[in-house]
Enzyme design. Structure first.
Site, PDB file in Angstrom:
ATOM      1  N   CYS A 137       8.410 -14.985   2.736  1.00 48.05           N
ATOM      2  CA  CYS A 137       7.258 -14.835   2.427  1.00 48.05           C
ATOM      3  C   CYS A 137       6.126 -14.673   1.414  1.00 48.05           C
ATOM      4  O   CYS A 137       5.829 -15.334   0.875  1.00 48.05           O
ATOM      5  CB  CYS A 137       7.442 -13.605   3.072  1.00 48.05           C
ATOM      6  SG  CYS A 137       8.209 -12.351   1.876  1.00 48.05           S
ATOM      7  N   HIS A 196       8.612  -7.041   1.403  1.00 50.17           N
ATOM      8  CA  HIS A 196       8.210  -8.236   2.238  1.00 50.17           C
ATOM      9  C   HIS A 196       7.039  -8.767   1.019  1.00 50.17           C
ATOM     10  O   HIS A 196       5.877  -7.715   0.094  1.00 50.17           O
ATOM     11  CB  HIS A 196       7.092  -7.782   3.311  1.00 50.17           C
ATOM     12  CG  HIS A 196       6.298  -8.320   3.970  1.00 50.17           C
ATOM     13  ND1 HIS A 196       6.575 -10.182   3.817  1.00 50.17           N
ATOM     14  CD2 HIS A 196       5.161  -8.486   4.301  1.00 50.17           C
ATOM     15  CE1 HIS A 196       5.863 -11.004   4.559  1.00 50.17           C
ATOM     16  NE2 HIS A 196       4.950  -9.864   4.875  1.00 50.17           N
ATOM     17  N   ASP A 219      -2.282 -12.216   5.342  1.00 51.40           N
ATOM     18  CA  ASP A 219      -0.162 -12.266   5.009  1.00 51.40           C
ATOM     19  C   ASP A 219      -0.264 -13.340   5.832  1.00 51.40           C
ATOM     20  O   ASP A 219      -0.362 -13.380   7.411  1.00 51.40           O
ATOM     21  CB  ASP A 219       0.135 -11.160   6.069  1.00 51.40           C
ATOM     22  CG  ASP A 219       1.059 -10.670   6.294  1.00 51.40           C
ATOM     23  OD1 ASP A 219       2.239 -11.869   5.112  1.00 51.40           O
ATOM     24  OD2 ASP A 219       1.998  -9.774   6.100  1.00 51.40           O
ATOM     25  N   ASN A 259       4.364   1.826   7.401  1.00 51.87           N
ATOM     26  CA  ASN A 259       4.264   3.284   7.340  1.00 51.87           C
ATOM     27  C   ASN A 259       5.739   4.057   8.856  1.00 51.87           C
ATOM     28  O   ASN A 259       5.403   5.639   9.149  1.00 51.87           O
ATOM     29  CB  ASN A 259       2.669   4.300   8.148  1.00 51.87           C
ATOM     30  CG  ASN A 259       1.839   4.279   6.716  1.00 51.87           C
ATOM     31  OD1 ASN A 259       1.921   5.448   6.492  1.00 51.87           O
ATOM     32  ND2 ASN A 259       0.846   3.649   7.084  1.00 51.87           N
ATOM     33  N   GLU A 308       2.263  11.451  -0.611  1.00 49.98           N
ATOM     34  CA  GLU A 308       3.506  12.051   1.125  1.00 49.98           C
ATOM     35  C   GLU A 308       4.051  13.413   1.341  1.00 49.98           C
ATOM     36  O   GLU A 308       3.836  14.409  -0.295  1.00 49.98           O
ATOM     37  CB  GLU A 308       4.776  11.824   0.702  1.00 49.98           C
ATOM     38  CG  GLU A 308       6.056  12.003   1.890  1.00 49.98           C
ATOM     39  CD  GLU A 308       7.643  11.359   1.430  1.00 49.98           C
ATOM     40  OE1 GLU A 308       8.307  11.367   1.950  1.00 49.98           O
ATOM     41  OE2 GLU A 308       7.542  10.403   0.752  1.00 49.98           O
ATOM     42  N   GLU A 313      -2.674  12.499   3.700  1.00 49.34           N
ATOM     43  CA  GLU A 313      -1.680  11.809   4.665  1.00 49.34           C
ATOM     44  C   GLU A 313      -1.868  12.225   6.149  1.00 49.34           C
ATOM     45  O   GLU A 313      -1.878  11.505   7.001  1.00 49.34           O
ATOM     46  CB  GLU A 313      -0.392  11.193   3.676  1.00 49.34           C
ATOM     47  CG  GLU A 313       0.485  10.699   4.452  1.00 49.34           C
ATOM     48  CD  GLU A 313       2.082  11.796   4.514  1.00 49.34           C
ATOM     49  OE1 GLU A 313       2.745  10.462   4.092  1.00 49.34           O
ATOM     50  OE2 GLU A 313       2.748  12.163   4.267  1.00 49.34           O
TER      51      GLU A 313
END
Length: 563
Positions: A137, A196, A219, A259, A308, A313
């Site tokens: 990656c 990643h 990506d 998430n 959070e 959120e």
């Protein structure tokens, strides 16, 4: 360049320092490791070296052969981003790089050995556009950054830690362990990766609402998707943050990856599964990139997620869950499964287990573990505790079970028990794995109720420091010397040591130095004579390989005064 820094251009960045960083800077930093021990490695983007621009246009030409050829689309940054992403991974067409399985690098270069994009792009062209072996990656993202910067699109490399990959938009992912806490290899492709790496590109989104312009996530790493190509994006980062999962392109995949909640399951000897208690793992942590104008790591998690527990959120999550339910209801594919809010398992408040270790350790050291077990119940508890260590690939695939110890504990009511144990270096010395990651686990079984409690930690095993020192004042065209020092922390000699050094404007091409052996607990120094030909900030990179270490990289930047 296809794009410019003019005010009316779709990729215009108003901030000059950002233009310098995200278009003109050829010296990059890519982050890896774990969320609690972020490590940095250098990368040479080489986007303005003499032959790279021609290679980039060859890449566009080859990519357009596989779709309707329309050069008028080349003024559209979304089109360019998707064309380049499709060309990066050979899963799409005949791409630039071949992805590989864990440690399977036959007849090619291991991803960790690459120092920059130039050799990869040149090898691809020289081989008549055959895919280069091999990439992972961070290599895909680094080469993508080189190509897009070369074409004039502001681009940066981004790393996220604890990333849920191949969830197919599901907001839950599972991990499976045996009763001793050994991570099992499942056929399922959905896994939690330790980290990643992807890209962000700055552009206006004329195809979307104005609020979705700005940074776009892109990506090139293959994803298993319900439909469409295997790459993802460009997805507006603002849409990912708001939970607007219906927005193009692939917002739902990025949202799920950062998430999703991970539930741990224990596979018993009769192959039945039991949920492990106290073990929910959350994804999308410490999203990081190189900061503007410095080599400091910048945390940009707030661009992707609200704090959070905040009301914002909750609104974003609820919105995304609703959209995913709608997709589930309208999906005609029986193979596609979309999850709503992950089910919270009802946990009896009887036992508590906490596992702690250092976030990172120098190779050669024993690993200290601290395990705290607490009995909350009103009666005595008979328990069985297994503590283990396993080497791990960054994609969440187990390598080898290295060590374990078992304990039988009788816990009185409201009693805590603290254990201190060590994983000896001898147990991980030979089978650490290429990514130098260890998964530490503690599995506690309540022998009365058969509930299983679980805790885990990931740590990085770091190579010894390779330090680079420059003279205090350096002037363009005046001969100078850099000093590289290698400390061997092991009780054995480092054998067949080779150092490769490179530095644009400092050293012509790469130089290779053979050090031979470095004795135990000793430091060896290497003098590097050079004459800087370019003024301004210049980076020297050193890469050491030996029988014990394969990926020891270091870098240092020095400001060269104009002659």
């Amino acid at each position: 360049m296809l794009f410019s820094s003019n005010l009316d251009d779709e990729v215009f960045l108003a901030n000059e320092a950002q233009r310098q960083e995200y278009i003109l800077n050829q010296d990059g930093v890519i982050y890896w490791g774990t969320e609690n021990a972020v490590l940095a490695q250098p990368w040479d983007f080489s986007q303005f070296e003499e032959d790279i621009v021609d290679i980039c246009f060859t890449l566009l030409d080859v990519g357009e052969r596989h779709r309707d050829k329309d050069h008028t689309q080349r003024k559209n940054p979304v089109y360019i981003g998707r064309t380049v992403a499709a060309m990066l991974n050979c899963d799409e067409f005949r791409g630039i790089l071949t992805e590989c399985g864990t440690g399977q690098y036959f007849n090619g270069t291991p991803p960790s050995k690459w120092l920059g994009s130039g050799p990869i792009l040149r090898q691809w062209v020289a081989s008549q556009c055959k895919p280069v072996r091999y990439g992972q990656c961070w290599v895909f993202a680094a080469v993508m950054c080189s190509v897009l910067r070369c074409l004039g699109i502001p681009t940066r490399v981004v790393t996220g830690f604890t990333w849920a990959h191949n969830t197919n938009s599901s907001l839950s992912v599972d991990e499976y362990y045996d009763e001793d806490g050994t991570l099992l290899t499942q056929d399922k492709s959905a896994r939690v990766w330790t980290f990643h790496v992807w890209n962000e590109c700055w552009m206006a989104r004329a195809d979307l609402l104005p609020e979705y312009s700005g940074w776009q996530a892109l990506d090139a790493t293959c994803q298993e998707k319900r439909k469409g190509p295997s790459f993802c994006g460009p997805a507006p980062v603002q849409a990912i943050k708001e939970g607007d999962t219906e927005v193009d392109y692939d917002v739902c995949y990025f949202f799920a990856a950062i998430n999703a909640k991970c539930q741990v399951w224990i596979q018993k000897t009769d192959d039945t599964l039991r949920p492990a208690l106290g073990s929910t793992k959350y994804t999308g942590n410490n999203i990081s990139t190189k900061s503007v104008g410095s080599e400091r790591c910048e945390d940009i998690t707030h661009n992707y997620k609200y704090p959070e527990g905040s009301l914002q959120e909750k609104v974003a999550l609820d919105k995304a869950y609703t959209k995913i339910k709608e997709l589930e209801a309208t999906s005609s594919s029986s193979k596609t499964q979309f999850s709503s809010i992950p089910t919270t398992l009802e946990e009896p408040v009887n036992l508590f287990i906490h596992l702690q270790s250092k976030n990172s350790l120098l190779r050669g050291q024993d690993i200290p573990l601290s395990i705290e077990v607490f009995n909350h119940s009103g009666g005595e508890k008979s328990t069985h505790l297994v503590v283990g260590a396993q080497s791990l690939h960054y994609k969440g695939v187990p390598v080898t079970q290295l060590w374990k110890e078992e304990f039988h504990l009788i816990l009185r009511s409201n009693e805590a028990n603290n254990l201190q144990v060590f994983v000896p270096y001898s147990r991980y010395r030979e089978e650490l794995g290429e990514d130098h990651l260890l998964r530490l686990t503690a599995t506690l079984k309540d022998e009365d109720s058969f509930y299983i409690y679980f805790a885990q930690e990931e740590i990085s095993i770091c190579d010894p420091p390779l330090t680079i020192e420059f003279p205090e004042n350096m002037v363009q065209y005046q001969p100078s010397t850099a000093k590289i020092s290698l400390l061997n922390p092991l009780t054995e000699p480092l054998e067949k040591c080779v150092i490769v050094v490179a530095g644009r404007g400092l050293i012509y091409r790469q130089r290779k130095y053979k050090l031979g052996s470095v004795q135990p607990k000793s430091t060896q120094q290497l003098q590097i004579p050079f004459t800087p030909t370019q003024a301004g900030p210049r980076r020297l990179t050193a890469h050491l390989t030996c029988l014990q270490f394969q990926n020891l990289k270091s870098y240092k930047t020095i400001d060269i005064a104009t002659a």
